[in-house]
Design a protein around this motif. Structure first.
Motif, PDB file in Angstrom:
ATOM      1  N   LEU A 167       2.022  -6.308  -4.268  1.00  0.00           N
ATOM      2  CA  LEU A 167       3.225  -5.478  -4.177  1.00  0.00           C
ATOM      3  C   LEU A 167       4.490  -6.332  -4.161  1.00  0.00           C
ATOM      4  CD1 LEU A 167       2.136  -2.754  -1.579  1.00  0.00           C
ATOM      5  CD2 LEU A 167       2.387  -2.500  -4.055  1.00  0.00           C
ATOM      6  N   SER A 206      -0.151  -1.561   2.558  1.00  0.00           N
ATOM      7  CA  SER A 206      -1.244  -2.445   2.149  1.00  0.00           C
ATOM      8  C   SER A 206      -2.455  -2.268   3.052  1.00  0.00           C
ATOM      9  CB  SER A 206      -0.773  -3.902   2.178  1.00  0.00           C
ATOM     10  OG  SER A 206       0.312  -4.098   1.298  1.00  0.00           O
ATOM     11  N   PHE A 253       5.808  -2.460   3.059  1.00  0.00           N
ATOM     12  CA  PHE A 253       4.657  -2.882   2.261  1.00  0.00           C
ATOM     13  C   PHE A 253       3.438  -3.191   3.144  1.00  0.00           C
ATOM     14  CE2 PHE A 253       7.248  -4.621  -1.575  1.00  0.00           C
ATOM     15  CZ  PHE A 253       7.455  -3.323  -1.992  1.00  0.00           C
TER      16      PHE A 253
END
Length: 286
Positions: free
Chosen positions: A271, A235, A231
């Motif tokens: 997320l 991101s 993630f």
């Protein structure tokens, strides 16, 4: 009374066990049980129905708690998305638009050990000091505006005297002009920062490696760790696109990098919360 068939008594046993029969039927059953071992055995094998448990409210509390958690996650995701949008909007709203050099843009005057710079129609200006390759001190002057600074105006700027003062603007090829000093500016070009491009490549590499590891270990505990690592570069890349588009060159890399990190932090949190919400919904359906 003892001549009553066992079948009749056994029909009465459920009512007798549940204490739902009349006193006459109870007496009849008890007299029969004293002299009939078979019916006693049937009676002993029958279990009195346990009363249904009374709900103490714990299950309702759990449902209410989960609903609060879900509403909290949804509210947090909405707030984070608004934060990311605000960061992105402010980044673009305050993004510098450098003035190309012209003789009417500014004038320079030396005052002893200082240099006075006068501007015409300039919203903002900043100075960057560097060591000259020949051992002296040079300064690079930038002047810009932005949608946020349309009404701002700067008239003069006074700086300590340097060996060479250049004006620089964002342009391909030659983008510097010597304003003061004796250094020859011919051929000098101030290049945009390349560091954001390196960060993009690093994020791409980390994303591919962690993504593969996540797929390989998705059914193990390590999979959750690699998912969270995955993630992070996703991101960052999302934040870069929001702030910079698909460009990696920047004349103000420090500013752009801070906005990218702010946007990336919001995306990472979204997320993570989204993953928890989807996991909880999957458990609810199971």
């Amino acid at each position: 009374m003892n001549n009553i068939p066992c079948g009749v008594i056994r029909d009465l046993l459920p009512l007798y066990t549940e204490e739902l029969c009349s006193e006459e039927s109870r007496a009849l059953v008890e007299n029969h049980l004293k002299n009939c071992p078979d019916c006693r055995s049937v009676k002993e094998g029958m279990k009195k129905t346990e009363p249904l448990p009374v709900d103490s409210g714990e299950s309702l509390k759990k449902v209410k708690k989960e609903l609060r958690n879900r509403r909290g996650r949804v509210a947090a995701m909405a707030a984070l998305l608004v934060f990311v949008l605000l960061v992105t909007a402010f980044s673009w709203y305050s993004k510098p638009e450098y003035y190309p050099y012209s003789e009417n843009l500014l004038s320079v005057r030396e005052l002893g050990d200082k240099i006075e710079i006068s501007f015409t129609g300039v919203a903002r200006a900043s100075l960057e000091t560097r060591e000259d390759p020949e051992g002296g001190t040079m300064a690079i002057l930038y002047a810009w505006t932005s949608p946020m600074d349309r009404r701002s105006k700067i008239d003069t700027m006074t700086i300590p005297k340097v060996d060479a003062l250049y004006y620089c603007w964002e342009a391909k090829g030659e983008n510097t002009v010597l304003l003061a000093g004796e250094t020859d500016a011919a051929g000098m070009v101030v290049l945009p920062r390349l560091v954001l491009g390196y960060y993009v490549l690093l994020a791409l590499g980390l994303g591919m490696v962690s993504g593969v590891l996540w797929l390989l270990f998705r059914k193990e505990k390590a999979g959750a760790v690699f998912r969270q690592i995955f993630f992070a570069p996703v991101s960052y890349l999302t934040g870069h696109v929001l702030i910079m588009g698909f460009k990696t060159l920047s004349f103000d890399a420090g500013r752009d990098f801070m906005f990218i990190l702010a946007a990336a932090g919001g995306v990472y949190a979204v997320l993570t919360l989204l993953r928890r919400e989807l996991r909880q919904r999957k458990l609810d359906r199971a």
